[in-house]
Design a protein around this motif. Structure first.
Motif, PDB file in Angstrom:
ATOM      1  N   SER A  49       0.863  -1.203   0.000  1.00 59.81           N
ATOM      2  CA  SER A  49       0.000   0.000   0.000  1.00 59.81           C
ATOM      3  C   SER A  49       0.887   1.236   0.000  1.00 59.81           C
ATOM      4  CB  SER A  49      -0.895   0.013   1.247  1.00 59.81           C
ATOM      5  OG  SER A  49      -1.718  -1.118   1.252  1.00 59.81           O
ATOM      6  N   ILE A  50       0.522   2.232  -0.788  1.00 56.48           N
ATOM      7  CA  ILE A  50       1.287   3.485  -0.835  1.00 56.48           C
ATOM      8  C   ILE A  50       0.328   4.669  -0.965  1.00 56.48           C
ATOM      9  CG2 ILE A  50       3.411   2.543  -1.831  1.00 56.48           C
ATOM     10  CD1 ILE A  50       2.386   3.408  -4.562  1.00 56.48           C
ATOM     11  N   LYS A  57      -3.762  10.432  -3.262  1.00 60.35           N
ATOM     12  CA  LYS A  57      -4.672   9.280  -3.205  1.00 60.35           C
ATOM     13  C   LYS A  57      -3.923   8.033  -2.779  1.00 60.35           C
ATOM     14  CE  LYS A  57      -7.977  10.798  -6.729  1.00 60.35           C
ATOM     15  NZ  LYS A  57      -8.572  10.466  -8.039  1.00 60.35           N
ATOM     16  N   LYS A  58      -4.692   7.066  -2.274  1.00 58.88           N
ATOM     17  CA  LYS A  58      -4.081   5.800  -1.877  1.00 58.88           C
ATOM     18  C   LYS A  58      -4.013   4.852  -3.083  1.00 58.88           C
ATOM     19  CE  LYS A  58      -5.058   5.652   3.067  1.00 58.88           C
ATOM     20  NZ  LYS A  58      -3.631   5.795   3.382  1.00 58.88           N
ATOM     21  N   GLY A  59      -2.995   4.033  -3.091  1.00 59.96           N
ATOM     22  CA  GLY A  59      -2.853   3.048  -4.160  1.00 59.96           C
ATOM     23  C   GLY A  59      -2.335   1.740  -3.600  1.00 59.96           C
ATOM     24  N   ILE A  60      -2.582   0.651  -4.340  1.00 61.28           N
ATOM     25  CA  ILE A  60      -2.109  -0.676  -3.899  1.00 61.28           C
ATOM     26  C   ILE A  60      -1.428  -1.375  -5.074  1.00 61.28           C
ATOM     27  CG2 ILE A  60      -2.795  -2.950  -3.061  1.00 61.28           C
ATOM     28  CD1 ILE A  60      -5.013  -1.733  -1.553  1.00 61.28           C
ATOM     29  N   ILE A  78       7.869   2.261  -7.074  1.00 62.46           N
ATOM     30  CA  ILE A  78       7.498   2.749  -5.736  1.00 62.46           C
ATOM     31  C   ILE A  78       8.124   4.114  -5.441  1.00 62.46           C
ATOM     32  CG2 ILE A  78       7.690   2.249  -3.267  1.00 62.46           C
ATOM     33  CD1 ILE A  78       7.427  -0.703  -3.944  1.00 62.46           C
ATOM     34  N   LYS A  79       9.431   4.227  -5.696  1.00 63.12           N
ATOM     35  CA  LYS A  79      10.104   5.504  -5.387  1.00 63.12           C
ATOM     36  C   LYS A  79       9.502   6.680  -6.161  1.00 63.12           C
ATOM     37  CE  LYS A  79      14.718   7.459  -4.954  1.00 63.12           C
ATOM     38  NZ  LYS A  79      16.138   7.267  -5.256  1.00 63.12           N
ATOM     39  N   LEU A 118      -1.197  -1.859 -10.416  1.00 66.31           N
ATOM     40  CA  LEU A 118      -1.444  -0.741  -9.504  1.00 66.31           C
ATOM     41  C   LEU A 118      -2.917  -0.332  -9.588  1.00 66.31           C
ATOM     42  CD1 LEU A 118      -0.580   1.677  -7.688  1.00 66.31           C
ATOM     43  CD2 LEU A 118      -0.073   2.924  -9.815  1.00 66.31           C
ATOM     44  N   PHE A 119      -3.612  -0.390  -8.432  1.00 71.56           N
ATOM     45  CA  PHE A 119      -4.963   0.153  -8.310  1.00 71.56           C
ATOM     46  C   PHE A 119      -4.861   1.486  -7.575  1.00 71.56           C
ATOM     47  CE2 PHE A 119      -5.920  -4.492  -8.244  1.00 71.56           C
ATOM     48  CZ  PHE A 119      -6.713  -4.546  -9.378  1.00 71.56           C
TER      49      PHE A 119
END
Length: 497
Positions: A49-50, A57-60, A78-79, A118-119
């Protein structure tokens, strides 16, 4: 009944997956993905999760940790998502291949293919980023198609490496690598490679249709695929060429053929093919004109020898002894004086013994295999002669027949020859040369009736077509002007006259 119900239930699940779309709710997408992939039980299925810096916004992220490159995920996905600004995901991450999809079925396929999904909260699109890193061995020498002169590289089990090996030799912007999905439960990709301004569209569509019409749960590799798309599954004669040499595949691509590749296969399939293709080796073209034709003539002679020597010996010795010189006839008769079996049984026993040694030699560990195979053959032959089970001349005939078969390097054609040899021996033991000739004519007529993806098997000799005349023998490279016209290519001329 229980199996039927389970099967219907599985079909219903697959059908519902096909209609399913990516939801705008991140929580919903997360629950569905976790349930589908058994998150928690499936040890290598990972979730991260990020919070995206670009919009808060949140993403997974979902992926299989065992088939992806972890360093690339951290550095390039991710970075950037945590630190970089941008209006679109494509402008933030630094991965080459990003695919947007709203179909949940595509999401599942991409995760299984080694991609990160990625969602993002409120987004009805999922982002598939290619970071696949499947384990495979490095490029090495060909083990079954050994050449002395020319490139030594062979295909590996990595699709990307194999395509790279082809592009390394063929620098052509028209070289197309087209992917087609096969399989119901496990979806694998078949890669069809061709030169778009050269290939015959009818043949290409025929190849596409056969691959798309495969209805099965799983096609793991090319070896299985070959059996799904071949012309006649019960035929002894192959209609698809199988090779582990990239330079051989490239030479066929240059002539307008279609090459098929898959992950997990250290070879490729070439279609369509003719009878002559099975006797051509890349080295024929690397050697000078006379040297190349000499080795090819040896190969054709070995083909005839391995197919006919045992059968001819049975036919002539049993039914046409007047054809044998008297001294040789007396020698054969004397050597068989104490042998209790009919000649045909002797020959069959030795042929079967040779096949046993060959098969056992393949299964023995490599350092011991060749030694045990040779020693076993020598001891077995010597002991059988001393025990008067077979005559000495049969050992010579069987050895010539068996060794000659190794000159035909193509595995499929090699099996054809080995099986046809037994049929010809049985035919020769029935009515001698009469029945042997009849069996050979039937074999010839059957082979002439075969077509490989619409191309006659004996083309360009029968029916006759204009070509580079590279059939039994080849011309000098400077005089090769035309491509094979039986393929009906878009461009038949290799170079201007």
């Amino acid at each position: 009944m229980a199996r039927l119900l389970q099967k219907q239930q599985n079909k219903a699940e697959q059908s519902s997956l096909k209609d399913k779309k990516v939801a705008a709710s991140l929580k919903q997408n997360m629950q569905d993905t976790k349930e589908l992939f058994g998150y928690g039980v499936n040890k290598d299925f990972a979730m991260r999760s990020i919070t995206l810096k670009s919009n808060g916004k949140k993403g997974i992220l979902f992926y299989f940790s065992s088939i992806v490159d972890g360093e690339r995920i951290n550095l390039h996905i991710i970075k950037p998502l945590l630190t970089a600004e941008g209006d679109r995901i494509k402008n933030i991450v630094s991965i080459e291949n990003i695919e947007e999809t709203s179909d949940f079925e595509k999401v599942v396929q991409n995760i299984n293919s080694g991609k990160v999904i990625l969602f993002v909260e409120g987004d009805t699109q999922a982002y598939a980023m290619d970071v696949a890193d499947f384990a495979h061995r490095p490029v090495s020498k060909a083990e079954n198609e050994v050449t002395i002169k020319g490139p030594q590289e062979a295909f590996t089990e990595s699709l990307n490496s194999n395509i790279s090996l082809i592009r390394k030799q063929l620098h052509n912007h028209s070289l197309i690598n087209e992917g087609i999905q096969v399989g119901e439960r496990s979806v694998n990709e078949v890669n069809v490679i061709y030169i778009k301004d050269l290939v015959n569209d009818d043949i290409l569509n025929n190849v596409r249709d056969r691959i798309k019409n495969i209805k099965t749960d799983n096609v793991r590799n090319l070896e299985i695929l070959e059996q799904f798309i071949e012309e006649r599954p019960y035929s002894l004669i192959p209609t698809i060429l199988y090779t582990e040499k990239p330079d051989k595949a490239t030479s066929y691509l240059e002539d307008g053929y279609v090459v098929i590749l898959m992950d997990s296969s250290s070879a490729c399939l070439i279609v369509p093919v003719t009878f002559w293709s099975f006797f051509h080796a890349p080295e024929d073209r690397y050697l000078r004109f006379f040297y190349g034709n000499f080795t090819r003539s040896i190969r054709i002679f070995c083909f005839y020898l391995t197919l006919m020597i045992s059968a001819s010996y049975v036919a002539i010795s049993n039914f046409h002894s007047e054809m044998i010189p008297p001294d040789l006839l007396l020698a054969i008769t004397a050597s068989r004086e104490r042998v209790p079996f009919p000649l045909i049984i002797e020959v069959l026993m030795m042929e079967i013994a040779f096949e046993l040694i060959r098969e056992a030699g393949l299964r023995i560990p490599n350092p011991l295999g060749p030694t045990i195979g040779i020693v076993g053959a020598l001891i077995l032959g010597q002991a059988a002669v001393e025990a008067n089970i077979i005559s000495p001349i049969i050992v010579i005939v069987a050895a010539l027949s068996g060794l000659s078969s190794f000159a035909v390097a193509d595995l499929n054609m090699n099996f054809t020859i080995r099986l046809m040899r037994f049929i010809f021996i049985l035919a020769a033991g029935t009515y001698g040369m009469l029945s042997l000739t009849g069996a050979f004519l039937l074999f010839l007529m059957y082979a002439a009736s075969i077509k490989s993806f619409g191309v006659s098997f004996f083309s360009p000799m029968s029916p006759h077509f204009m070509s580079s005349e590279d059939t039994i023998f080849r011309k000098t490279v400077r005089k090769e002007i035309f491509r094979p016209t039986y393929l009906h290519l878009k461009d038949i001329q290799k170079k201007p006259k």
